[in-house]
Design a protein around this motif. Structure first.
Motif, PDB file in Angstrom:
ATOM      1  N   ALA A  88      96.033  54.243  80.848  1.00 54.68           N
ATOM      2  CA  ALA A  88      95.092  55.266  81.322  1.00 54.68           C
ATOM      3  C   ALA A  88      94.360  54.790  82.568  1.00 54.68           C
ATOM      4  N   PHE A  89      93.981  53.524  82.594  1.00 54.58           N
ATOM      5  CA  PHE A  89      93.300  52.991  83.779  1.00 54.58           C
ATOM      6  C   PHE A  89      94.182  53.158  85.015  1.00 54.58           C
ATOM      7  N   LYS A  90      95.467  52.865  84.881  1.00 54.14           N
ATOM      8  CA  LYS A  90      96.394  53.003  86.011  1.00 54.14           C
ATOM      9  C   LYS A  90      96.492  54.456  86.463  1.00 54.14           C
ATOM     10  N   GLU A  91      96.571  55.375  85.488  1.00 56.07           N
ATOM     11  CA  GLU A  91      96.680  56.795  85.844  1.00 56.07           C
ATOM     12  C   GLU A  91      95.456  57.287  86.603  1.00 56.07           C
ATOM     13  N   HIS A  92      94.306  56.664  86.345  1.00 52.56           N
ATOM     14  CA  HIS A  92      93.065  57.073  87.001  1.00 52.56           C
ATOM     15  C   HIS A  92      92.722  56.184  88.197  1.00 52.56           C
TER      16      HIS A  92
END
Length: 216
Positions: free
Chosen positions: A26-30
């Motif tokens: 999720a961190f990467k997607e954001h």
């Protein structure tokens, strides 16, 4: 003992590493350059609630982050991963569940995670731990306060019509243990792979669950 209450998701199946990996995806997607390794993640588990954990982490780094959006992405990834993975119940859980039902005990699941997360775990575990046989299921939609507040347990006791002194809870993290104790429920710590280093004080710890042992 008239009722047995399982606490968080990872008292049933240890999905703690799936949780951590879902946060990192999720961190990467954001567009965040965060990456929680196992040691760092374990250190962050002193509090309950993933969205609050993300918000507190951002604040500590002096960053502004939409914690709700990040956590929603994490939840989507987590649920997708559960449904596409081979998930097994933790040691003794399926046997304890069956024995409790056979012996006429009420069995509950008392969490403050989302109903969607529980549905994904139910799908993943299938008949191993049949969710439709729980006598009560508590999720975040049914209570106003997250663990370590006692509300989740007091709500479960009310729904079951049971007295706290007749109930045993199984919890995998310190916040859950504190929640059960605050409601007057006897609790056993059954830490997962990322909470095994937590200090549960005088609370008895077990590496597997067994109904006869829990009755003692």
């Amino acid at each position: 003992m008239t009722a047995l209450l399982f606490g968080s998701i990872s008292t049933l199946a240890d999905t703690s590493e799936i949780q951590r990996d879902s946060f990192n995806q999720a961190f990467k997607e954001h567009g965040l350059d965060w990456d929680w390794d196992q040691q760092e993640y374990a250190g962050l588990l002193g509090s309950n609630g993933g969205q609050d954990r993300v918000a507190a982490y951002a604040e500590a780094r002096g960053e502004t982050v939409d914690a709700a959006a990040v956590h929603a992405t994490k939840s989507r990834i987590y649920q997708e991963t559960l449904r596409s993975s081979t998930i097994t119940a933790r040691d003794g859980v399926a046997e304890t569940f069956r024995a409790a039902k056979e012996q006429g005990l009420k069995v509950g699941l008392v969490t403050t995670t989302s109903a969607d997360n529980l549905a994904a775990l139910s799908d993943a575990l299938g008949d191993t731990v049949p969710f439709d046989q729980f006598d009560v299921v508590v999720d975040q939609s049914k209570v106003a306060a997250r663990k370590p507040d006692a509300e989740a347990y007091t709500f479960a006791l009310q729904q079951l019509g049971e007295d706290a002194s007749d109930v045993v809870a199984i919890e995998d993290n310190l916040g859950g243990v504190q929640s059960a104790k605050a409601a007057g429920v006897k609790v056993v710590a059954f830490p997962n792979g990322n909470t095994t280093g937590q200090d549960f004080g005088d609370t008895r710890r077990v590496d597997s669950v067994d109904l006869a042992d829990l009755r003692q």
